[in-house]
Design an enzyme around this catalytic site. Structure first.
Site, PDB file in Angstrom:
ATOM      1  N   PHE A   1       0.843  -1.189   0.000  1.00 29.28           N
ATOM      2  CA  PHE A   1       0.000   0.000   0.000  1.00 29.28           C
ATOM      3  C   PHE A   1       0.880   1.242   0.000  1.00 29.28           C
ATOM      4  CE2 PHE A   1      -4.460   0.809   0.295  1.00 29.28           C
ATOM      5  CZ  PHE A   1      -5.014  -0.454   0.196  1.00 29.28           C
TER       6      PHE A   1
ATOM      7  N   HIS B   1      -9.276  12.501  -0.882  1.00 24.47           N
ATOM      8  CA  HIS B   1      -8.771  11.555  -1.869  1.00 24.47           C
ATOM      9  C   HIS B   1      -8.892  12.240  -3.220  1.00 24.47           C
ATOM     10  CE1 HIS B   1      -8.374   7.980  -4.326  1.00 24.47           C
ATOM     11  NE2 HIS B   1      -7.872   7.379  -3.277  1.00 24.47           N
TER      12      HIS B   1
ATOM     13  N   LEU C   1     -14.579   6.038  -3.600  1.00 24.26           N
ATOM     14  CA  LEU C   1     -13.212   6.135  -4.067  1.00 24.26           C
ATOM     15  C   LEU C   1     -12.995   5.390  -5.367  1.00 24.26           C
ATOM     16  CD1 LEU C   1     -10.862   5.781  -1.025  1.00 24.26           C
ATOM     17  CD2 LEU C   1     -11.967   7.773  -1.999  1.00 24.26           C
TER      18      LEU C   1
ATOM     19  N   GLU D   1      -6.381   4.556  -6.222  1.00 24.46           N
ATOM     20  CA  GLU D   1      -5.086   4.917  -6.794  1.00 24.46           C
ATOM     21  C   GLU D   1      -4.720   4.021  -7.982  1.00 24.46           C
ATOM     22  OE1 GLU D   1      -4.475   6.075  -3.273  1.00 24.46           O
ATOM     23  OE2 GLU D   1      -3.899   7.920  -4.263  1.00 24.46           O
TER      24      GLU D   1
ATOM     25  N   HIS E   1     -12.335  12.324   2.619  1.00 24.54           N
ATOM     26  CA  HIS E   1     -12.209  10.910   2.966  1.00 24.54           C
ATOM     27  C   HIS E   1     -12.078  10.639   4.452  1.00 24.54           C
ATOM     28  CE1 HIS E   1     -11.536   6.754   2.430  1.00 24.54           C
ATOM     29  NE2 HIS E   1     -10.238   6.760   2.558  1.00 24.54           N
TER      30      HIS E   1
ATOM     31  N   ARG F   1      -2.970  10.561   7.054  1.00 21.54           N
ATOM     32  CA  ARG F   1      -3.097   9.152   7.396  1.00 21.54           C
ATOM     33  C   ARG F   1      -2.646   8.279   6.229  1.00 21.54           C
ATOM     34  NH1 ARG F   1      -6.570   5.297   6.126  1.00 21.54           N
ATOM     35  NH2 ARG F   1      -8.052   6.624   5.071  1.00 21.54           N
TER      36      ARG F   1
END
Lengths: 237, 598
Positions: B127, B249, B259, B262, B363, B404
Site C-alpha cells: 500500500f 482523496h 473512491l 489509486e 475521505h 493518514r
C-alpha cells in the site's frame, strides 16, 4: 440520450402518531444517473421534508436502504433513474417499505426486529475448534474457503427475506440460514451439530419452498438458494 | 417547554458505548472477555450495528507479521511518522504498531475471513507509503479480506459483542454528556424510533462515533457521519484537536463520492480536463498521474477552479475526467474490476469506451477528540476526564498526525478500541455516580427550539450551501482570504438556522428533527475546522495553505480548540510526543523532524 426524466413516485406512507397509512404521489424531475436515494433526498428538499426513508453508506455496502419498488425488493442507493425506467418500462414507481419488520414511519422499518432472525442463528463462532497453530492464525486452504466465501458477502439487507414466499413467522429466513451455513462450512467452528439441529428444526430449511426468489433479488448477486440447498442436502463440502 | 420534553427513563449500565462500529464493539468485546457479565450498552445512530460505516472500508489492515523475515515494526512506525508530517504522537504510534499483529490474530481466531495464500496463511499486499528499511522498498504489510476488509471486521466485532451479551440501542443519538468535576457520569440519549429521551448512568462512557465527512459536498463518508459526538463534546466545554487536518482523496466518483482507487492511475489512467488535455504534465512533468495524492488533488481542483472542469448536470458537481479507454480489456477485467464496476453501477457508463468523471472527495478526519495513548479523553494536555474515552475516527490520540496512511485507519480503530477496553477494565469503579439533577435540560432546550420555530428557512438548503462553501474554501486548498470568507459565511449560516421550521412536529422517528440537530453539529465542526485552518499558517499533511506552502517548525504542535458558543473559539496547543526520538535508541534519527518527501 435523454438527460432527465419526469417521474411519478407513489410512496407508501405511515404516520405513527395518527397510525394512518396512505399512498402519496410525488411528481419530480430527476437526472438520468441520480440514484433513488438522491431522488428521495430531492423530494425532501423540494416537496416534502416529512417523508422518512433509511440509508447510510449509499453505495450498496450496508444494506440500510432496502425498499420494495414496483413489487421488487431492491437497494434504493444502487438503482439509477435511467436503469429503473428501462428495467420496469415505466416512469411511475410504487415504493413501499420492506415487509419483514414493523414500519416505524413511511419507508423506515424497525430493522432491529428483522435482525432478530439473524441474531437467533448466532452470527459468530459459537465454539471455536482446536487451533493446531495455537496463538497464531488457523491455516485454512483457499480452496476450502472458496466454497463458502460468496455467502460472507451478504449485507443483511433483507431483500431475500422480503421476496421469500416462505418467509412467514415460521421460517428464520434465507439470509439467516446462509449466515449459519457459513459457520458450518468454516473449519474454525466446532458447534456444527447445534447449528444443524437449528437448521432442521421447525423454523429451519424445510420451510423453504425452493422458489429461489432469494437468489433472484439479491443485490449482491449471491446464489442464496444454493446455500439453502446445501443445508437441505446436509452436503457441505 | 411542552410535556414532550422529559426523561422517559433513567437507565443504569456499567459501560456506555456511543457508536457501535469497529472501535466501539472491539472495545466491548475486550471488556466482555476480561470481565464477563459486564453490563454494556452500545448505542448506534444507524439502524443496526452491522450498518456502521466501518463496513465500507475496502483495502486492508496494516500489521507487521512477526514471522516476516524482512518487515519490522520500526519500519511501520517510521512510515506512519513520516506520513503524519511529524505530527503523530510517537508513544501512540509505538503502542498501536506493537499491538497490531495480536489484533490480526484476534480477528482471525474469532472468525474473520482473511484472504489466504496457497499455504493457508494470511495474504499480504502493498500500500502507498508503507515501506521496509526506512523507505527503501515497498512493504507487504496489509492483510485484507478481498475488497471488503472493513465488513470482515464489522461482522466479527458485532458477532463477538452479541455473543458476550451487549445490549444494543439502535437508531439512538447522544445529545448530552453528563460531566461533573472532570468526571463523566453518563449521558443523555434520544431514541429516534420512539421519540424518547433517556438518561444513562455509566461508570465508563466511550465515544466511538466515527468521522464527520458530511461537512463536505463530495465525501466517501456515510449519511450519518455528521460530527455529532464532536459537537456534543464542544458543548460540554471540552476541546477538539487538529480538526484542520482533513484528508481528501484525489479521485472520488462524482455523485456518490466512492473512491476510484489509486490503482486507476497506477495502471495508466490519464486525467483530462474539459478540452481533453492531459493536464498532469503541467503540474508534475515527470511523475504526472503518479504524483502523490495531495498534489494530484490540488491539480484537479485547480483545473476546476480555472474553468477547465466539466459540470455533471445530474449531481450538479464539477469534475475532470479519468481516461481508461486506452487500457486493455485484460487490465479492465483483472486489475481494476471493482472500480470499473463502480463506474458502471453508479454512473451508467463503460470505462472501456467512455470517459469517467472524478473529483477530489473528502475521505478522513485525522483530528478529533483529544485522548492520550490509552484513549482517555483530555480536557487539556495534562488533565483527563475520568470515565470518558474515545477511539476510532472520532478520537485523536494522535496516530495519524496530519496525514493518514492507507490501511492505518482500521488498524487504529481496532487497536485503540481494545486499549480503551483495557483501560475501562482496569479503572472501573465499584459504583456509578448519581446523575446530575439538571440532566437533559440542555437537550430539551435545544430540541424544543427546533420544534417551536415556525419560519421557513430550508434545512436541506442550508446544509447544501454549507457543504458547497466548505468544499470551496476549507477543502483541498486553503487561503487566508478564503478561510475568512468561510468563517463569515458560517456565522451567517448560524443565524439562518435559527429560522428553520420543521414540518413534522412529532418526536417519533422524525427524520427532519434529527437532520436539524445534525445541521447544528455540522456547523460547529465546520467552524472549528475553518478557524483551525486559518490559525495554522503553514502547509502540513492534509492541510494545504496556498499562501503558506511550507511546513513551519513553530507550528509543530497539536491545535486544541474550545467552543461553547458558536463562532467563539479559544485555542490552546498540545505538544507532539517524540519519545522514540528522545529515547536515542537505534534509528532514533529517523524520528526527528524529517521531510515528508517520497
Amino acid at each position: 440520450m435523454k438527460q432527465s426524466y419526469s417521474l411519478v413516485f407513489n410512496i407508501q406512507r405511515y404516520d405513527p402518531d395518527t397510525r394512518k397509512s396512505w399512498m402519496q404521489t410525488y411528481r419530480i424531475e430527476a437526472g438520468r444517473i441520480l440514484r433513488f436515494t438522491d431522488v428521495l433526498r430531492k423530494i425532501n428538499k423540494e416537496l416534502d421534508p416529512t417523508l422518512a426513508w433509511n440509508s447510510s453508506c449509499e453505495h450498496a455496502q450496508c444494506g440500510s436502504c432496502s425498499v420494495v419498488i414496483n413489487g421488487k425488493p431492491m437497494l434504493a442507493c444502487e438503482l439509477l433513474v435511467e436503469n429503473a425506467v428501462n428495467y420496469f418500462g415505466t416512469t411511475t414507481f410504487t415504493i413501499e417499505p420492506i415487509s419483514v419488520a414493523p414500519v416505524l414511519r413511511d419507508l423506515v422499518v424497525d430493522l432491529e426486529k428483522a435482525y432478530d432472525r439473524v441474531h437467533r442463528i448466532r452470527p459468530f463462532i459459537i465454539r471455536p475448534s482446536q487451533n493446531p497453530n495455537h496463538g497464531q492464525e488457523y491455516r485454512i486452504s483457499p480452496r476450502v474457503m472458496e466454497s463458502y466465501l460468496e455467502a460472507t458477502r451478504c449485507i443483511n439487507c433483507f431483500c431475500c427475506a422480503t421476496a421469500c414466499i416462505s418467509s412467514h413467522k415460521g421460517f428464520v429466513g434465507p439470509n439467516a440460514v446462509m449466515a449459519s451455513v457459513v459457520r458450518i462450512m468454516d473449519p474454525r467452528e466446532d458447534a456444527t451439530e447445534d447449528r444443524l439441529k437449528q437448521l432442521y428444526s421447525e423454523e429451519g430449511v424445510y420451510r423453504c419452498h425452493t422458489s429461489k426468489a432469494c437468489s433472484h433479488v439479491c443485490p449482491k448477486e449471491i446464489d442464496v438458494a444454493h446455500f439453502i440447498g446445501l443445508a437441505k442436502e446436509g452436503e457441505f463440502h | 417547554m411542552s410535556k414532550m420534553f422529559k426523561l422517559s427513563s433513567k437507565i443504569q449500565c456499567e459501560v456506555l458505548i456511543v457508536g457501535a462500529g469497529g472501535a466501539g464493539l472491539r472495545c466491548a468485546a475486550h471488556i466482555l472477555e476480561k470481565r464477563p457479565g459486564t453490563k454494556i450498552m452500545a448505542v448506534t445512530k444507524v439502524s443496526h450495528p452491522q450498518k456502521s460505516h466501518t463496513s465500507t472500508a475496502q483495502g486492508g489492515l496494516a500489521a507487521v507479521d512477526p514471522n516476516d523475515l524482512v518487515d519490522k515494526p520500526i519500519y511501520h512506525m517510521f512510515d506512519t511518522w513520516k506520513g503524519s508530517d511529524c505530527m503523530a504522537d510517537q508513544d501512540v504510534v509505538r503502542k498501536i504498531i506493537d499491538a497490531a499483529w495480536e489484533e490480526i490474530v484476534w480477528l482471525e481466531n474469532r472468525g474473520m475471513h482473511f484472504t489466504r495464500d496457497e499455504e493457508g496463511r494470511l495474504s499480504k499486499r502493498t500500500f502507498g507509503g508503507h515501506t521496509v528499511r526506512f523507505g527503501e522498498a515497498s512493504a507487504f504489510r496489509a492483510v485484507f479480506e478481498a475488497d471488503r476488509t472493513g465488513k470482515g471486521i464489522m461482522d466479527n466485532v458485532w458477532g463477538e459483542a452479541l455473543k458476550g451479551g451487549v445490549t444494543f440501542l439502535d437508531q439512538t443519538i447522544l445529545t448530552e454528556l453528563l460531566i461533573q468535576n472532570d468526571r463523566c457520569v453518563g449521558a443523555v440519549l434520544f431514541k429516534e424510533k420512539t421519540g424518547e429521551f433517556v438518561a444513562v448512568s455509566a461508570k465508563a462512557t466511550v465515544l466511538a462515533t466515527g468521522g464527520c465527512g458530511q461537512v463536505f459536498r463530495v465525501t466517501t463518508n456515510c449519511r450519518q457521519n455528521t460530527g455529532d459526538a464532536h459537537a456534543v463534546l464542544l458543548q460540554a466545554g471540552l476541546p477538539l484537536m487538529d480538526m484542520e487536518a482533513v484528508q481528501f482523496h484525489p479521485t472520488g466518483i462524482v455523485g456518490p463520492g466512492i473512491l476510484a482507487s489509486e490503482t486507476l492511475r497506477s495502471v495508466g489512467g490519464i486525467l483530462r480536463n474539459k478540452d481533453l488535455e492531459p493536464f498532469m504534465v503541467r503540474y508534475a512533468p515527470k511523475m504526472k498521474e503518479l504524483a502523490p495524492r495531495d498534489l494530484v488533488a490540488r491539480a484537479i481542483e485547480t483545473e476546476i477552479r480555472e474553468g477547465r472542469g466539466i459540470l455533471n448536470p445530474d449531481h450538479n458537481i464539477e469534475h475532470v475526467w479519468i481516461d481508461l479507454r486506452h487500457l486493455s480489456d485484460y487490465v479492465h477485467a483483472v486489475q481494476i474490476p471493482e472500480v470499473s464496476g463502480f463506474f458502471r453501477q453508479f454512473m451508467n457508463l463503460d470505462p472501456r469506451t467512455q470517459l469517467c468523471p472524478v473529483r477530489p472527495s473528502n475521505h478522513y478526519q485525522m483530528g478529533g477528540i483529544p485522548t492520550n495513548a490509552f484513549g482517555e479523553v483530555q480536557r487539556s494536555p495534562d488533565t483527563v476526564i475520568f470515565g470518558l474515552y474515545s477511539a476510532g475516527e472520532c478520537g485523536c490520540a494522535s496516530f495519524h498526525g496530519f496525514n493518514r496512511l492507507g490501511t492505518n485507519s482500521i488498524l487504529e480503530l481496532i487497536t485503540m478500541g481494545r486499549f480503551v477496553g483495557e483501560r475501562v477494565v482496569l479503572s472501573m469503579r465499584e459504583a456509578a455516580d448519581g446523575l446530575p439533577a439538571d440532566a437533559g435540560d440542555r437537550t430539551f432546550s435545544q430540541f424544543s427550539k427546533y420544534l417551536e420555530n415556525k419560519n421557513e428557512e430550508n434545512i436541506d438548503q442550508i446544509r447544501e450551501d454549507m457543504r458547497r462553501m466548505m468544499t470551496e474554501h476549507v477543502g483541498v486548498f486553503r487561503t487566508e482570504e478564503g478561510l475568512n470568507t468561510a468563517i463569515r459565511t458560517l456565522s451567517g449560516f448560524g443565524e439562518r438556522v435559527r429560522s428553520t421550521g420543521l414540518r413534522c412536529r412529532s418526536l417519533q422517528m422524525n427524520q427532519e428533527l434529527v437532520q436539524r440537530w445534525e445541521l447544528d453539529n455540522l456547523l460547529s465542526v465546520s467552524m472549528v475546522t475553518a478557524q483551525g485552518a486559518l490559525r495554522r499558517r503553514e502547509s502540513r499533511g492534509g492541510h494545504a495553505r496556498i499562501d503558506f506552502p511550507q511546513r513551519r517548525d513553530e507550528f509543530n504542535s497539536h491545535t486544541l480548540a474550545y467552543m461553547t458558543e458558536f463562532g467563539k473559539i479559544r485555542f490552546a496547543s498540545r505538544p507532539v510526543d517524540m519519545s522514540i526520538f528522545e529515547a536515542k535508541g537505534e534509528n532514533h534519527e529517523k524520528f526527528g523532524l524529517i521531510e515528508r518527501k517520497y
